[in-house]
Design an enzyme around this catalytic site. Structure first.
Site, mmCIF file in Angstrom:
data_model
loop_
_atom_site.group_PDB
_atom_site.id
_atom_site.type_symbol
_atom_site.label_atom_id
_atom_site.label_comp_id
_atom_site.label_asym_id
_atom_site.label_seq_id
_atom_site.Cartn_x
_atom_site.Cartn_y
_atom_site.Cartn_z
ATOM 1 N N ASP A 48 -6.355 -3.021 0.702
ATOM 2 C CA ASP A 48 -6.348 -2.123 -0.459
ATOM 3 C C ASP A 48 -7.755 -2.013 -1.058
ATOM 4 O OD1 ASP A 48 -6.479 -4.598 -1.643
ATOM 5 O OD2 ASP A 48 -4.785 -4.294 -3.013
ATOM 6 N N SER A 49 -8.732 -2.703 -0.458
ATOM 7 C CA SER A 49 -10.141 -2.466 -0.819
ATOM 8 C C SER A 49 -10.517 -1.008 -0.533
ATOM 9 C CB SER A 49 -11.072 -3.407 -0.043
ATOM 10 O OG SER A 49 -10.882 -3.235 1.344
ATOM 11 N N ASP A 87 -1.964 -4.097 3.662
ATOM 12 C CA ASP A 87 -1.891 -4.695 2.324
ATOM 13 C C ASP A 87 -0.762 -4.071 1.523
ATOM 14 O OD1 ASP A 87 -3.606 -6.774 1.823
ATOM 15 O OD2 ASP A 87 -5.252 -5.521 1.091
ATOM 16 N N LYS A 117 0.356 -7.931 4.151
ATOM 17 C CA LYS A 117 -0.380 -8.994 3.449
ATOM 18 C C LYS A 117 -0.126 -8.823 1.961
ATOM 19 C CE LYS A 117 -5.102 -9.016 2.922
ATOM 20 N NZ LYS A 117 -5.280 -9.009 1.449
ATOM 21 N N GLU A 119 -1.183 -10.649 -1.995
ATOM 22 C CA GLU A 119 -1.971 -11.610 -2.771
ATOM 23 C C GLU A 119 -1.033 -12.471 -3.606
ATOM 24 O OE1 GLU A 119 -4.917 -9.610 -5.160
ATOM 25 O OE2 GLU A 119 -5.734 -8.528 -3.448
ATOM 26 N N GLU A 182 -10.307 -16.050 -0.050
ATOM 27 C CA GLU A 182 -11.412 -15.212 -0.518
ATOM 28 C C GLU A 182 -12.231 -15.936 -1.578
ATOM 29 O OE1 GLU A 182 -10.537 -11.110 -1.398
ATOM 30 O OE2 GLU A 182 -12.545 -10.769 -2.202
HETATM 31 O O1 KIV Z 1 -8.357 -5.415 0.650
HETATM 32 C C1 KIV Z 1 -9.065 -6.014 1.479
HETATM 33 O O2 KIV Z 1 -9.937 -5.455 2.140
HETATM 34 C C2 KIV Z 1 -8.847 -7.442 1.637
HETATM 35 C C3 KIV Z 1 -9.900 -8.207 2.350
HETATM 36 C C4 KIV Z 1 -11.041 -8.417 1.433
HETATM 37 C C5 KIV Z 1 -9.396 -9.475 2.906
HETATM 38 O O3 KIV Z 1 -7.881 -7.961 1.159
#
Ligand code: KIV
Length: 265
Positions: A48-49, A87, A117, A119, A182
Site C-alpha cells: 500500500d506504499s 497488502d 499482508k 500490519e 520494518e
Molecule cells: O507497503 C509496502 O510497500 C510495504 C513494504 C514497505 C514492506 O509494506
C-alpha cells in the site's frame, strides 16, 4: 500454458535460514513483468506504499481496498514466477474478524494473488489465525507500521524490543508464513529472526533477516520524494525519465521526429 514454476508458500517458508528471499513491491503490469522476468524475485508485494509512490499521497492511509484490488490484478497478470502478496489497506481488516475474512477473500478471488499482508502484532493475532484457518496465506508486518504513522508520531526507528518480540511471535504463532520487519535496529532484527520459525523479511531491519524487501520505485531511483536511510537505489531512473522527455521535446521542436521511417506513406 506457462511452464514456469511459481514460488509457493511452502517453498517460501523453506527458505528460513537459507538463501535470502528477494521481495520487491510492484504496482502495475509492466513493472511486475519486467521484475519477474529476471527470475530473481521470489515475491512481488503489492504494497500500500503505492499510496505514496504512485498516488502521491503523504501517507498510505487513504488507499482503499478497491484500489489495492485494481493494482494487484495488474501485478498478477504480469507475473509468472514470483509469489504475489497483496497488502490489506488501512480499515479493511480492523473492524472485526468477519470483515477481515470478507475483504481478504474478495482480494484473493478478484485478483488471483496467493497471499495477503497485514500490519499489526498481538492485537491482530486472532485475525491472522482466522484467515489462515480459512486457507488464506498471511504475511505479517511489525515494527514500523505505516498505517499507524499518526499513533506512532512519525516514521521512526522502532526500539521497543519487548513489544516487537511479542508482536512478531504472536503473528508467527497465529500461522503467518512470513513476517516483514520494518525499521528496527539490526540486532533486534537478528533476535526476531532467530526467535520465530517463519522467514523474516527486512526493510530497514538489518542484514540478518531471512530476506529483504524494497519499494520498487525506491530501488529504481524513480521516486523523487523523501528517501529513508535503508533505501539503496540501484539506478537513477528519474534522471533517465527527465532526459528522455527533454530529448523527445527537442526532437519534436526541431521537427526531427517523426522521421520518414517512423511515418506512413
Ligand atoms: O507497503 C509496502 O510497500 C510495504 C513494504 C514497505 C514492506 O509494506
Amino acid at each position: 500454458m506457462s511452464t514456469q514454476k511459481t514460488v509457493t508458500v511452502p517453498e517460501f517458508v523453506g527458505r528460513k535460514g537459507g538463501e535470502p528471499i528477494v521481495m520487491i513491491t510492484a504496482a502495475d503490469f509492466t513493472m511486475a513483468r519486467l521484475m519477474d522476468s529476471t527470475g530473481e524475485v521470489d515475491c512481488l508485494l503489492v504494497g500500500d506504499s503505492l499510496g505514496t509512490v504512485v498516488q502521491g499521497r503523504p501517507t498510505t492511509l487513504a488507499v482503499t481496498l478497491d484500489q489495492m484490488i485494481y493494482h494487484t490484478e495488474m501485478v498478477v497478470r504480469g507475473t509468472q514466477r514470483a509469489l504475489v502478496v497483496a497488502d490489506m489497506p488501512f480499515g479493511s481488516y480492523h473492524e472485526s474478524i468477519e470483515q477481515a475474512i470478507r475483504n481478504a477473500t474478495r482480494m484473493m478471488q478478484a485478483t488471483g494473488c496467493t497471499a495477503v499482508k497485514l500490519e499489526g502484532g498481538v492485537r491482530f493475532a486472532d485475525t491472522v489465525k482466522a484467515l489462515v484457518e480459512c486457507g488464506i496465506p498471511v504475511v505479517g508486518h511489525v515494527g514500523l507500521m505505516p498505517q499507524t504513522v499518526h499513533a506512532m508520531g512519525g516514521y521512526k526507528v522502532q526500539r521497543n524490543e519487548q513489544k516487537i518480540l511479542d508482536d512478531a511471535s504472536a503473528i508467527a504463532e497465529a500461522g503467518a508464513f512470513g513476517v516483514v520487519l520494518e525499521c528496527l535496529p539490526a540486532e533486534l532484527g537478528k533476535r526476531v529472526t532467530e526467535m520465530i520459525k517463519v522467514p523474516t523479511i527486512g526493510i530497514g531491519a538489518g542484514v540478518h533477516c531471512d530476506g529483504q524487501v524494497l519499494v520498487g520505485h525506491d530501488l529504481l531511483g524513480l521516486f523523487d520524494g523523501h528517501r529513508p536511510k535503508f533505501v539503496r537505489p540501484y539506478a537513477d531512473l528519474k534522471e533517465v525519465v527527465r532526459d528522455c522527455v527533454k530529448r523527445f521535446s527537442s526532437d519534436v521542436k526541431a521537427r526531427t521526429f517523426p522521421s520518414l521511417e517512423e511515418s506512413f506513406r
